[in-house]
Design a protein around this motif. Structure first.
Motif, PDB file in Angstrom:
ATOM      1  N   PRO A  44      11.409  -2.032 -15.548  1.00 54.00           N
ATOM      2  CA  PRO A  44      10.122  -2.059 -15.341  1.00 54.00           C
ATOM      3  C   PRO A  44       9.205  -3.065 -16.256  1.00 54.00           C
ATOM      4  N   VAL A  45       7.643  -3.337 -15.882  1.00 53.92           N
ATOM      5  CA  VAL A  45       6.625  -4.352 -16.559  1.00 53.92           C
ATOM      6  C   VAL A  45       5.326  -4.136 -17.713  1.00 53.92           C
ATOM      7  N   PHE A  46       5.147  -4.512 -17.951  1.00 54.77           N
ATOM      8  CA  PHE A  46       4.215  -4.184 -19.424  1.00 54.77           C
ATOM      9  C   PHE A  46       3.043  -5.751 -19.439  1.00 54.77           C
ATOM     10  N   THR A  47       2.167  -5.226 -19.021  1.00 51.13           N
ATOM     11  CA  THR A  47       1.074  -6.625 -19.710  1.00 51.13           C
ATOM     12  C   THR A  47       0.683  -6.300 -20.731  1.00 51.13           C
ATOM     13  N   MET A  48      -0.171  -7.557 -21.504  1.00 50.53           N
ATOM     14  CA  MET A  48      -1.236  -7.724 -22.835  1.00 50.53           C
ATOM     15  C   MET A  48      -2.017  -8.418 -22.697  1.00 50.53           C
ATOM     16  N   ASP A  49      -3.523  -7.874 -23.027  1.00 51.28           N
ATOM     17  CA  ASP A  49      -4.349  -9.754 -23.525  1.00 51.28           C
ATOM     18  C   ASP A  49      -5.079  -9.004 -21.899  1.00 51.28           C
ATOM     19  N   THR A  50      -4.112  -9.997 -21.157  1.00 48.84           N
ATOM     20  CA  THR A  50      -4.479  -9.835 -19.273  1.00 48.84           C
ATOM     21  C   THR A  50      -3.428  -9.091 -18.884  1.00 48.84           C
ATOM     22  N   ALA A  51      -4.257  -8.572 -17.676  1.00 47.70           N
ATOM     23  CA  ALA A  51      -4.236  -7.950 -16.763  1.00 47.70           C
ATOM     24  C   ALA A  51      -3.668  -8.858 -15.347  1.00 47.70           C
ATOM     25  N   ALA A  52      -2.586  -8.140 -15.060  1.00 47.14           N
ATOM     26  CA  ALA A  52      -2.168  -8.257 -13.363  1.00 47.14           C
ATOM     27  C   ALA A  52      -3.206  -7.466 -12.734  1.00 47.14           C
ATOM     28  N   THR A  53      -3.578  -8.737 -10.770  1.00 49.80           N
ATOM     29  CA  THR A  53      -3.914  -7.758  -9.667  1.00 49.80           C
ATOM     30  C   THR A  53      -3.119  -8.641  -8.949  1.00 49.80           C
ATOM     31  N   GLY A  54      -3.232  -7.466  -7.914  1.00 48.90           N
ATOM     32  CA  GLY A  54      -2.253  -7.454  -6.639  1.00 48.90           C
ATOM     33  C   GLY A  54      -1.352  -6.564  -6.840  1.00 48.90           C
ATOM     34  N   ASP A  55      -0.320  -6.272  -6.029  1.00 48.66           N
ATOM     35  CA  ASP A  55       0.506  -5.189  -5.712  1.00 48.66           C
ATOM     36  C   ASP A  55       1.606  -4.351  -6.600  1.00 48.66           C
ATOM     37  N   GLY A  56       1.755  -5.870  -7.177  1.00 52.80           N
ATOM     38  CA  GLY A  56       2.947  -5.600  -8.056  1.00 52.80           C
ATOM     39  C   GLY A  56       2.316  -4.579  -9.244  1.00 52.80           C
ATOM     40  N   VAL A  57       3.384  -4.022  -9.083  1.00 57.88           N
ATOM     41  CA  VAL A  57       3.155  -2.335 -10.184  1.00 57.88           C
ATOM     42  C   VAL A  57       4.039  -2.962 -11.850  1.00 57.88           C
ATOM     43  N   VAL A  58       2.687  -2.542 -12.153  1.00 62.62           N
ATOM     44  CA  VAL A  58       2.693  -2.676 -13.855  1.00 62.62           C
ATOM     45  C   VAL A  58       2.704  -1.201 -14.359  1.00 62.62           C
ATOM     46  N   VAL A  59       3.691  -0.995 -15.535  1.00 59.79           N
ATOM     47  CA  VAL A  59       3.142   0.579 -16.227  1.00 59.79           C
ATOM     48  C   VAL A  59       2.295   0.471 -16.909  1.00 59.79           C
ATOM     49  N   SER A  60       1.936  -0.651 -17.984  1.00 59.56           N
ATOM     50  CA  SER A  60       1.544   0.088 -18.653  1.00 59.56           C
ATOM     51  C   SER A  60       0.835  -1.547 -19.346  1.00 59.56           C
ATOM     52  N   HIS A  61      -1.245  -1.502 -19.521  1.00 62.26           N
ATOM     53  CA  HIS A  61      -1.777  -2.315 -19.648  1.00 62.26           C
ATOM     54  C   HIS A  61      -2.761  -2.442 -21.017  1.00 62.26           C
ATOM     55  N   VAL A  62      -1.965  -3.325 -21.928  1.00 62.41           N
ATOM     56  CA  VAL A  62      -2.507  -3.105 -23.381  1.00 62.41           C
ATOM     57  C   VAL A  62      -3.348  -3.942 -23.815  1.00 62.41           C
ATOM     58  N   ALA A  63      -4.837  -4.399 -23.769  1.00 67.88           N
ATOM     59  CA  ALA A  63      -5.854  -4.845 -23.798  1.00 67.88           C
ATOM     60  C   ALA A  63      -6.832  -5.088 -24.971  1.00 67.88           C
ATOM     61  N   THR A  64      -8.126  -6.066 -25.332  1.00 69.44           N
ATOM     62  CA  THR A  64      -8.877  -5.705 -25.477  1.00 69.44           C
ATOM     63  C   THR A  64     -10.158  -5.018 -24.620  1.00 69.44           C
ATOM     64  N   ASP A  65     -10.849  -4.697 -25.021  1.00 71.16           N
ATOM     65  CA  ASP A  65     -11.944  -3.898 -24.226  1.00 71.16           C
ATOM     66  C   ASP A  65     -12.450  -5.854 -23.494  1.00 71.16           C
ATOM     67  N   ASN A  66     -12.523  -6.395 -22.974  1.00 62.91           N
ATOM     68  CA  ASN A  66     -13.301  -7.373 -22.561  1.00 62.91           C
ATOM     69  C   ASN A  66     -14.397  -7.000 -22.589  1.00 62.91           C
ATOM     70  N   TYR A  67     -14.816  -6.840 -21.171  1.00 64.56           N
ATOM     71  CA  TYR A  67     -16.216  -6.388 -20.871  1.00 64.56           C
ATOM     72  C   TYR A  67     -17.023  -6.087 -22.310  1.00 64.56           C
ATOM     73  N   ALA A  68     -16.331  -5.165 -22.616  1.00 62.18           N
ATOM     74  CA  ALA A  68     -17.200  -4.731 -24.194  1.00 62.18           C
ATOM     75  C   ALA A  68     -17.777  -5.632 -24.961  1.00 62.18           C
ATOM     76  N   GLY A  69     -16.530  -6.403 -25.296  1.00 56.87           N
ATOM     77  CA  GLY A  69     -16.486  -8.215 -25.754  1.00 56.87           C
ATOM     78  C   GLY A  69     -17.786  -9.175 -25.491  1.00 56.87           C
ATOM     79  N   GLY A  70     -17.533  -8.984 -24.620  1.00 51.65           N
ATOM     80  CA  GLY A  70     -19.062  -9.743 -23.614  1.00 51.65           C
ATOM     81  C   GLY A  70     -20.294  -9.630 -23.431  1.00 51.65           C
ATOM     82  N   VAL A  71     -20.640  -8.257 -23.534  1.00 47.10           N
ATOM     83  CA  VAL A  71     -21.583  -7.294 -24.374  1.00 47.10           C
ATOM     84  C   VAL A  71     -22.161  -7.846 -25.349  1.00 47.10           C
ATOM     85  N   LEU A  72     -21.218  -7.392 -26.234  1.00 53.28           N
ATOM     86  CA  LEU A  72     -21.578  -7.286 -27.252  1.00 53.28           C
ATOM     87  C   LEU A  72     -21.963  -9.299 -28.249  1.00 53.28           C
ATOM     88  N   ASP A  73     -21.028 -10.052 -27.504  1.00 55.71           N
ATOM     89  CA  ASP A  73     -22.008 -10.926 -27.539  1.00 55.71           C
ATOM     90  C   ASP A  73     -22.989 -11.591 -26.887  1.00 55.71           C
TER      91      ASP A  73
END
Length: 321
Positions: free
Chosen positions: A130-159
């Motif tokens: 099983p693969v897990f990602t942090m901070d930066t998500a992966a794109t494509g067809d590979g299966v990631v069980v879970s991704h944990v990150a900052t809500d980066n979009y919301a961070g950009g909105v705040l700035d």
């Protein structure tokens, strides 16, 4: 003689009576055979082993993330095998292949390239790791069980909202970014969406600093020449914002900087009360601990959320710790 015979007869009678009253000897009963006690085998539970390929060890955010992961691993009884991808996608692919050969129980990635990591994830999928990602998500067809990150979009909105306020809704703005990193892309989108309803704010340039503060400094120096009315720079990461600040200071220009990461270096610059106005803070400690806790739960048969976003917050001169 008769008296003697009488005495002998009496003795014989007493002898017979005594024999009849005597307690018979107890029969020997063979002892029951007792089965030997088998010694209980000591069960030694093997530690879970998790491979961790991080983007780089030269960025404070990832250093803090690794420290938190190591600390949480001690608490969870997990062994971490951590390696530095050094900002190179091919290196990260090789590291994942090594993890597969080692037979780790799970893999954590902070991808060098969101799209480029697909091949490595598919290899792990094929190996049923099983693969897990942090901070930066992966794109494509590979299966990631879970991704944990900052809500980066919301961070950009705040700035972006902070920029709108400080510029009073007008001025030229530049964005210092880093191509191929999904988290940076989300921050940029959030910032752009926050300012798009203000026609007098113009984004005059967006650069790719290769996630390097020194390059961000050089690019900002060029922007200051190309855009003499530049009013604000959005550094999509604290190292980029700090690089921009170095160029602005050297040029003796009054250009504001807003940034995103909440790193100690960024907070220290905010506290000076100068042109580096704010940094939107992430929590690398919480991201790392949550990821490892999810791995332990998942390998223990529990269901976990496929996406966990942690809310960022603004740090400026008013609340800088």
């Amino acid at each position: 003689m008769k008296k003697i015979l009488r005495i002998l007869a009496l003795l014989m009678v007493f002898g017979l009576l005594f024999s009849a009253c005597a307690t018979p000897a107890a029969e020997e009963v063979p002892a029951e055979e007792v089965a030997p006690v088998e010694e209980a085998e000591e069960v030694v539970e093997e530690k879970l082993v998790v491979g961790f390929s991080l983007l780089t060890r030269t960025h404070t955010f990832y250093m803090l993330m690794e420290e938190a992961l190591d600390d949480e691993a001690v608490k969870q009884g997990v062994e971490i095998v951590a390696v530095d991808a050094n900002m190179d996608n091919a290196t990260q692919l090789n590291q994942v292949q090594d993890f597969i050969t080692q037979g780790v129980d799970a893999i954590i990635l902070t991808p060098v390239d969101s799209a480029g990591i697909e091949a490595a994830i598919k290899l792990a999928n094929d190996a049923e790791i099983p693969v897990f990602t942090m901070d930066t998500a992966a794109t494509g067809d590979g299966v990631v069980v879970s991704h944990v990150a900052t809500d980066n979009y919301a961070g950009g909105v705040l700035d972006g909202e902070y920029a709108v306020e400080v510029l009073d809704g007008k001025g030229e703005v530049a964005i210092i970014g880093c191509a191929g990193i999904e988290s940076i892309t989300l921050r940029t989108q959030g910032f752009q969406d926050a300012v798009k309803d203000y026609p007098d704010i113009e984004i005059v340039a967006s650069t790719d600093c290769k996630c390097d503060g020194a390059i961000a400094c050089d690019q900002t120096a060029d922007l200051l020449v190309a855009y003499p009315d530049l009013a604000l720079v959005f550094g999509t990461g604290d190292p980029f914002g700090l690089g921009a600040m170095t160029a602005i200071t050297a040029a003796n220009r009054e250009v504001y900087v807003v940034s995103l990461d909440g790193l100690p270096e960024g907070i220290a610059e905010v506290k000076k009360g100068g042109l580096f106005l704010c940094t939107v803070a992430q929590d690398p400690d919480l991201i790392a601990r949550t990821t490892l806790q999810n791995i332990v739960k998942y390998l223990g048969g529990e269901e976990i959320d496929p996406l966990i976003l942690i809310s960022p917050y603004v740090i400026d001169i008013k609340n800088a710790p």
